[in-house]
Scaffold this motif. Structure first.
Motif, PDB file in Angstrom:
ATOM      1  N   UNK A   7       0.799  -1.244  -0.137  1.00 30.35           N
ATOM      2  CA  UNK A   7       0.023   0.101   0.145  1.00 30.35           C
ATOM      3  C   UNK A   7       0.851   1.151   0.026  1.00 30.35           C
ATOM      4  N   UNK A   8       1.964   1.216   0.380  1.00 32.42           N
ATOM      5  CA  UNK A   8       2.770   2.454   0.494  1.00 32.42           C
ATOM      6  C   UNK A   8       4.229   1.957  -0.563  1.00 32.42           C
ATOM      7  N   UNK A  38       1.798  11.364  -3.074  1.00 34.38           N
ATOM      8  CA  UNK A  38       0.091  11.109  -3.877  1.00 34.38           C
ATOM      9  C   UNK A  38      -0.682  10.281  -2.581  1.00 34.38           C
ATOM     10  N   UNK A  39      -1.517  10.964  -1.997  1.00 32.54           N
ATOM     11  CA  UNK A  39      -2.211  10.088  -0.837  1.00 32.54           C
ATOM     12  C   UNK A  39      -3.530   9.413  -1.560  1.00 32.54           C
ATOM     13  N   UNK A  40      -3.608   8.444  -0.985  1.00 31.33           N
ATOM     14  CA  UNK A  40      -5.005   7.500  -1.009  1.00 31.33           C
ATOM     15  C   UNK A  40      -5.791   7.710   0.227  1.00 31.33           C
ATOM     16  N   UNK A  41      -7.241   7.252   0.153  1.00 28.79           N
ATOM     17  CA  UNK A  41      -7.840   7.426   1.358  1.00 28.79           C
ATOM     18  C   UNK A  41      -7.712   6.259   2.262  1.00 28.79           C
ATOM     19  N   UNK A  92      -8.404  -0.257  -3.501  1.00 23.54           N
ATOM     20  CA  UNK A  92      -7.374  -0.662  -4.358  1.00 23.54           C
ATOM     21  C   UNK A  92      -7.444  -0.055  -5.577  1.00 23.54           C
ATOM     22  N   UNK A  93      -8.585   0.396  -6.186  1.00 26.80           N
ATOM     23  CA  UNK A  93      -8.498   0.873  -7.330  1.00 26.80           C
ATOM     24  C   UNK A  93      -7.999   2.528  -7.348  1.00 26.80           C
ATOM     25  N   UNK A  94      -8.273   3.213  -5.856  1.00 18.14           N
ATOM     26  CA  UNK A  94      -7.631   4.646  -6.044  1.00 18.14           C
ATOM     27  C   UNK A  94      -6.223   4.236  -5.714  1.00 18.14           C
ATOM     28  N   UNK A  95      -5.582   3.294  -5.216  1.00 21.99           N
ATOM     29  CA  UNK A  95      -4.212   3.184  -5.166  1.00 21.99           C
ATOM     30  C   UNK A  95      -3.585   2.867  -6.425  1.00 21.99           C
ATOM     31  N   UNK A  96      -4.316   1.799  -7.185  1.00 24.85           N
ATOM     32  CA  UNK A  96      -3.855   1.594  -8.622  1.00 24.85           C
ATOM     33  C   UNK A  96      -3.683   2.804  -9.503  1.00 24.85           C
ATOM     34  N   UNK A  97      -4.760   3.723  -9.351  1.00 22.37           N
ATOM     35  CA  UNK A  97      -4.765   4.940 -10.323  1.00 22.37           C
ATOM     36  C   UNK A  97      -3.723   5.759  -9.731  1.00 22.37           C
ATOM     37  N   UNK A  98      -3.348   5.862  -8.540  1.00 25.08           N
ATOM     38  CA  UNK A  98      -2.227   6.821  -8.142  1.00 25.08           C
ATOM     39  C   UNK A  98      -0.890   6.351  -8.959  1.00 25.08           C
ATOM     40  N   UNK A 153      -2.488  -6.720 -10.188  1.00 29.76           N
ATOM     41  CA  UNK A 153      -3.194  -5.267 -10.543  1.00 29.76           C
ATOM     42  C   UNK A 153      -2.371  -4.599 -11.244  1.00 29.76           C
ATOM     43  N   UNK A 154      -1.004  -4.658 -11.238  1.00 28.86           N
ATOM     44  CA  UNK A 154      -0.072  -3.719 -12.136  1.00 28.86           C
ATOM     45  C   UNK A 154      -0.299  -4.224 -13.522  1.00 28.86           C
TER      46      UNK A 154
END
Length: 406
Positions: free
Chosen positions: A49-50, A84-87, A115-121, A150-151
């Protein structure tokens, strides 16, 4: 402090013909950024996640993907401009905003993270740097299959290369600030050991010794601002005819029992390692004999440590002395290792029989000659040594001899 580290990572990328490095493990995220994510380092299920992205091109800035809960701290400690932060699940807004009906956050917050938000970042970081079809190095040995899957979905042309060994090699030679943190960690650990063997009484267990060690470390850390970076400690104690870890029903302290410490303290993210053995009130002859031989082996191992010596030569010096000293079947996989920032304190390179790599100035090595014999009791003799330009420096200061306490 991280400028040199980022530069060394970039040089390794260029040498290997890679376009970027993504730091994935907690240790390597910390190594490349200087930021210790509490979520990532404390909870294994937050792995992936980081992420820190380091392009090989110095004109391209590094970036960090991290939760919004830690984003401000991450930016301050890393010095990275691109964070770039994710919620995550935590509400972070000020009370006055929470009282304003018009400030309601659209979509709310996820139960943990999206996870979709993380992937977009991560996709946006790679796209901004032209890396969506790049050759990217990472800690592939420890990357979750889910991350790779995912990548592959949003960047199918990315080619992964493993850099696990590259990062361990870079990390094995310490910068001055890393050495200083390991010095402080060693001082605190010795304070813990010294405190633990004061005013002993019969009937104490290895668990009691663990608690005493922790108490001594904490007291020393609280008393001196030099230890402001202290965060935790670990210990594998043994009392009497036991080779345990101090977590179970160990024997109790009695006359002639050996007390073994194998322990370390973390300061500023850097985890030390070392150990000593004490005898309670008296020393049994068989324990004295084994300890003396192991101490001689430790001295032999230390005597060969200098730049240019192959790591296997340290192993050979220790093992040769033990076998010649009356224990011809004694065998260990290694007589030491590097230390640093992994949660398990042993890091490559190891002082093992087949390790050909030469020792280099700036390496900090734990040199150990232990025995886990239940008939004599466990024995540990272990120091941290800094390889210098012309030899080495022993960071531990406690005597190596088998000291009688109580």
């Amino acid at each position: 402090m991280r400028t040199q580290i980022i530069g060394a990572v970039r040089k390794r990328l260029q040498d290997r013909g890679l376009d970027a490095y993504i730091a994935y493990t907690p240790s390597n995220v910390f190594y490349t950024t200087g930021f210790q994510s509490f979520f990532l380092m404390e909870w294994w299920r937050m792995l992936g996640t980081v992420l820190a992205v380091v392009p090989a091109d110095p004109a391209q800035p590094p970036a960090l993907v991290v939760s919004d809960f830690e984003a401000v701290q991450a930016r301050a400690e890393s010095g990275f401009e691109d964070v770039r932060p994710f919620r995550v699940w935590v509400e972070l807004r000020d009370a006055r905003d929470l009282a304003d009906p018009s400030a309601a956050a659209p979509g709310g917050r996820p139960a943990q993270y999206d996870v979709a938000e993380q992937d977009a970042l991560l996709c946006s970081v790679l796209a901004d740097r032209g890396l969506l079809s790049a050759r990217i190095g990472t800690d592939l040995r420890y990357v979750l299959h889910d991350t790779v899957r995912r990548v592959a979905a949003f960047a199918p042309r990315v080619t992964w290369e493993d850099m696990t060994d590259d990062l361990y090699e870079l990390r094995s030679v310490k910068h001055d600030f890393e050495i200083e943190r390991l010095r402080r960690a060693t001082e605190l650990s010795e304070a813990g050991m010294s405190f633990a063997v004061r005013d002993l009484r019969p009937g104490l267990t290895a668990l009691d010794l663990r608690h005493r060690y922790q108490q001594g470390v904490l007291a020393a850390a609280m008393a001196d601002p030099r230890y402001a970076g202290y965060s935790d400690q670990w210990m594998l104690p043994a009392v009497g005819p036991s080779t345990g870890t101090g977590a179970g029903a160990d024997p109790v302290l009695a006359d002639g029992a050996l007390i073994k410490f194998d322990c370390g303290v973390t300061v500023g993210g850097y985890r030390g390692d070392g150990g000593r053995t004490f005898a309670y009130r008296t020393v049994r002859p068989e324990a004295r004999r084994l300890h003396d031989v192991l101490l001689g082996a430790h001295q032999e191992a230390r005597s060969v440590i200098r730049p240019g010596v192959a790591a296997r030569e340290v192993f050979q010096a220790a093992q040769r002395h033990i076998r010649a000293g009356g224990y011809p079947s004694f065998t260990r996989g290694h007589y030491g290792h590097s230390v640093g920032i992994d949660t398990f304190h042993e890091e490559p390179p190891y002082l093992s029989a087949d390790e050909e790599r030469p020792l280099l100035p700036g390496m900090v090595l734990a040199v150990e000659t232990p025995s886990y014999s239940s008939d004599t009791g466990a024995i540990m003799i272990e120091d941290l040594l800094l390889v210098t330009d012309d030899g080495h420096e022993v960071l531990h200061r406690l005597p190596h001899e088998l000291t009688v306490v109580g």
